[in-house]
Design a protein around this motif. Structure first.
Motif, PDB file in Angstrom:
ATOM      1  N   ARG A   1       0.946  -1.228   0.176  1.00 14.54           N
ATOM      2  CA  ARG A   1      -0.004  -0.251  -0.065  1.00 14.54           C
ATOM      3  C   ARG A   1       0.827   1.140  -0.175  1.00 14.54           C
ATOM      4  NH1 ARG A   1      -3.771  -0.981   4.171  1.00 14.54           N
ATOM      5  NH2 ARG A   1      -4.654  -2.564   3.148  1.00 14.54           N
TER       6      ARG A   1
ATOM      7  N   GLU B   1       1.314   6.859  -6.872  1.00 15.58           N
ATOM      8  CA  GLU B   1       0.027   7.788  -7.317  1.00 15.58           C
ATOM      9  C   GLU B   1       0.570   9.101  -6.831  1.00 15.58           C
ATOM     10  OE1 GLU B   1      -4.848   7.661  -6.158  1.00 15.58           O
ATOM     11  OE2 GLU B   1      -3.314   7.802  -4.429  1.00 15.58           O
TER      12      GLU B   1
ATOM     13  N   LEU C   1       2.156   1.947  -3.420  1.00 21.17           N
ATOM     14  CA  LEU C   1       1.271   2.445  -4.318  1.00 21.17           C
ATOM     15  C   LEU C   1       0.722   3.744  -3.938  1.00 21.17           C
ATOM     16  CD1 LEU C   1      -1.374  -0.554  -4.358  1.00 21.17           C
ATOM     17  CD2 LEU C   1       0.456  -0.115  -6.097  1.00 21.17           C
TER      18      LEU C   1
ATOM     19  N   ASN D   1      -5.388   8.725  -0.422  1.00 18.30           N
ATOM     20  CA  ASN D   1      -3.800   8.748   0.002  1.00 18.30           C
ATOM     21  C   ASN D   1      -3.316   9.689   0.879  1.00 18.30           C
ATOM     22  OD1 ASN D   1      -1.054   9.174  -0.556  1.00 18.30           O
ATOM     23  ND2 ASN D   1      -1.108   8.438  -2.749  1.00 18.30           N
TER      24      ASN D   1
END
Length: 326
Positions: free
Chosen positions: A14, A21, A17, A186
């Motif tokens: 996670r 992003e 990612l 995020n």
């Protein structure tokens, strides 16, 4: 055992990612910081109107426009979507230095008008306009009325122009505003946003935690801004631009619970970094004693006002939302 291992790997990946992003956003943000403010806005607009229409999200904007404006030509629809993406790209670039959009001469311009004239405009219903540099304000007398209220007040805002300019302007006039805002999932992007807005506006998260914090703001006599033009699954179906749209009731419930006036504020772009800010008089709320009825009546008035703004400048509104569902 396999499921547990899969969950462990998902949790481990996670953060990676999140960084993947956030990386292009950080690059875009740093580029906007390095460029002069006007150039950054122009660059954001170029990126937005060039790449935006190619993204799958544009399909949702096309469907929304077909629903609301079935007679709109393909050419006009594409022009509207391109204008929307241009504005959104500029908003993204301008967010890196949002304070650079404000013109400090506005404070002096309002002072020159004089409190007597503004208070007289409040009494007579006259609309006062000022224009200073790149920013024009319509309804200055309503802003003075908002400043003079002792007790809590609510401001509804649509996703038009650069909506982030509104709380920044309020902060420049000494009004610290709280706003309910959906933070990015995020955490890296959420942290970037929080740091860039520190000391100007308090961003309250959506959901239970944000609702409790917003209630505390109202109890303490603060100003609470809400972006109210998105779909709310737990709301009620009310008319918006001629179609039923699920509309949240939070703003109306706060208004009734705390007997707080409701102002509207809309920021629209007039090309480049030139803006018109409109501040409406407080809504005329007729309390019947039936809170459920009154909540719907208040939110219908809000929807109607935002619809008027959208009809005037459709390319300024964010057509990417699932406002009317699928």
């Amino acid at each position: 055992m396999v499921q547990g291992r899969h969950a462990h790997w998902s949790a481990s990946l996670r953060p990676v990612l999140w960084w993947l992003e956030a990386a292009p956003v950080f690059v875009f943000w740093v580029g906007a910081l390095l460029l002069p403010s006007a150039a950054a806005s122009a660059f954001g607009g170029f990126v937005g109107r060039t790449l935006g229409p190619l993204l799958p999200y544009s399909g949702r904007a096309t469907r929304n426009l077909r629903r609301i404006y079935p007679d709109m030509t393909v050419r006009d629809r594409r022009k509207t979507i391109r204008g929307m993406w241009d504005n959104l790209g500029r908003v993204a670039a301008e967010s890196a230095r949002i304070q650079a959009l404000w013109d400090p001469r506005l404070s002096a311009a309002i002072s020159e008008l004089g409190s007597d004239k503004l208070l007289e405009a409040v009494r007579t219903g006259e609309t006062v306009k000022i224009e200073c540099g790149r920013i024009r304000i319509i309804g200055v007398e309503n802003f003075v009325r908002l400043l003079s209220i002792r007790g809590p007040a609510l401001i509804f805002v649509p996703h038009m122009g650069n909506w982030e300019l509104l709380p920044i302007g309020a902060a420049r006039f000494g009004v610290f505003t709280s706003a309910i805002f959906r933070r990015p999932n995020n955490p890296l992007l959420a942290r970037l946003l929080d740091r860039s807005r520190a000391g100007m506006v308090a961003l309250l998260p959506k959901g239970y935690e944000g609702g409790v914090a917003a209630g505390r703001v109202m109890q303490e006599g603060g100003r609470l801004g809400l972006l109210v033009d998105q779909k709310q699954n737990r709301g009620v179906a009310l008319d918006f631009l001629g179609q039923p749209a699920m509309t949240g009731l939070t703003l109306a419930r706060f208004a009734l619970r705390f007997d707080a006036p409701i102002f509207g504020a809309c920021c629209r772009r007039r090309g480049g970094r030139n803006f018109t800010i409109e501040i409406t008089p407080p809504l005329s709320v007729n309390r019947t004693g039936d809170d459920a009825h009154d909540e719907k009546a208040i939110m219908q008035m809000v929807n109607n006002k935002i619809a008027d703004w959208v009809r005037e400048t459709p390319d300024q509104w964010l057509w990417l939302h699932r406002r009317w569902g699928k």
